[in-house]
Design an enzyme around this catalytic site. Structure first.
Site, PDB file in Angstrom:
ATOM      1  N   HIS A  85       0.748  -1.261  -0.162  1.00  0.00           N
ATOM      2  CA  HIS A  85       0.070  -0.020   0.055  1.00  0.00           C
ATOM      3  C   HIS A  85       0.953   1.173   0.007  1.00  0.00           C
ATOM      4  O   HIS A  85       0.722   2.234  -0.819  1.00  0.00           O
ATOM      5  CB  HIS A  85      -0.944  -0.082   1.349  1.00  0.00           C
ATOM      6  N   GLU A  86       1.955   1.069   0.980  1.00  0.00           N
ATOM      7  CA  GLU A  86       2.779   2.512   0.774  1.00  0.00           C
ATOM      8  C   GLU A  86       3.566   2.799  -0.525  1.00  0.00           C
ATOM      9  O   GLU A  86       3.802   3.611  -1.002  1.00  0.00           O
ATOM     10  CB  GLU A  86       3.631   2.355   2.165  1.00  0.00           C
TER      11      GLU A  86
ATOM     12  N   HIS B  43       1.837   4.462  -2.824  1.00  0.00           N
ATOM     13  CA  HIS B  43       1.813   5.866  -2.621  1.00  0.00           C
ATOM     14  C   HIS B  43       2.899   6.508  -3.461  1.00  0.00           C
ATOM     15  O   HIS B  43       3.002   7.641  -4.058  1.00  0.00           O
ATOM     16  CB  HIS B  43       1.933   6.380  -1.339  1.00  0.00           C
TER      17      HIS B  43
END
Length: 229
Positions: A100-101, A104
């Site tokens: 998920h990071e 980003h």
């Protein structure tokens, strides 16, 4: 009616309940799938580094940070920070959060518009969040000064705007993460999806809580404004 009387205090209680439920849900979901090891036995750090390198983002540095679920990506210095519960863990939950990071970081590399908008709002929202309640309280102390109260409410509305803009950023990062994980381990997708969905609900809860708070402020001080008129 004294200014400190709050007939809408139940909205605060409801907001606290929503936030508390979302927090407990994400922690319990993460802990559940933190007990399940991924088939490749790779850690959150290794998974993040692999995906970043596959995307050509060699300049993004990965660091370990203290805390639980304190993971974040800083587009300013290109640093992806993974919490202690993710960095060295080889669980499905840890890899899902790490991916998920990385999502980003991919948003940053592709100039994803909502992420740019959120970054631009940070300094304004930081000021607004610090000033909103002091301005409202000062307006009350100065005899229901409507100008100060309105400015305080507008400052709080900026916080809500920031949280609303954050929603597509977080959901898109999770979408990118699931797409990347599906390419490598499709059988682990359902569990990773539950972890990321629980995390996304915390942002939805934050928006709902702030909406309740803003609605409460408008009901209280809008009524006072009408009384004064």
């Amino acid at each position: 009616m004294p200014f400190f009387y709050d007939p809408y205090f139940w909205m605060i209680i409801l907001g606290v309940a929503i936030s508390g439920w979302a927090s407990m849900n994400v922690n319990s979901t993460f802990n559940r799938y933190d007990q399940v090891q991924n088939q490749g036995n790779y850690t959150g750090k290794v998974a993040a580094r692999y995906i970043l390198d596959q995307a050509g983002l060699y300049e993004v540095e990965i660091r370990e940070v203290a805390g639980n679920l304190t993971d974040n990506y800083n587009p300013t210095n290109k640093v992806l920070s993974l919490s202690q519960s993710v960095y060295n863990s080889s669980s499905i939950a840890a890899v899902g959060v790490a991916a998920h990071e990385v999502g980003h970081a991919l948003q940053d590399a592709s100039n994803y518009a909502p992420m740019r908008m959120r970054s631009a709002l940070v300094p304004i929202v930081s000021l607004g969040s610090n000033l909103s309640m002091p301005l409202i309280l000062l307006g009350l102390v100065l005899g229901m000064n409507q100008t100060l109260i309105r400015i305080g409410i507008w400052c709080f509305a900026l916080v809500l705007l920031f949280q609303v803009v954050t929603l597509p950023v977080e959901f898109n990062a999770s979408h990118r993460a699931l797409r990347m994980l599906n390419n490598g381990a499709p059988q682990e997708m359902p569990m990773a999806r539950k972890v990321l969905f629980a995390a996304a609900l915390t942002y939805v809860a934050a928006v709902l809580t702030s909406m309740l708070q803003l609605f409460r402020l408008l009901l209280i001080f809008g009524g006072h404004n009408n009384d004064n008129n």
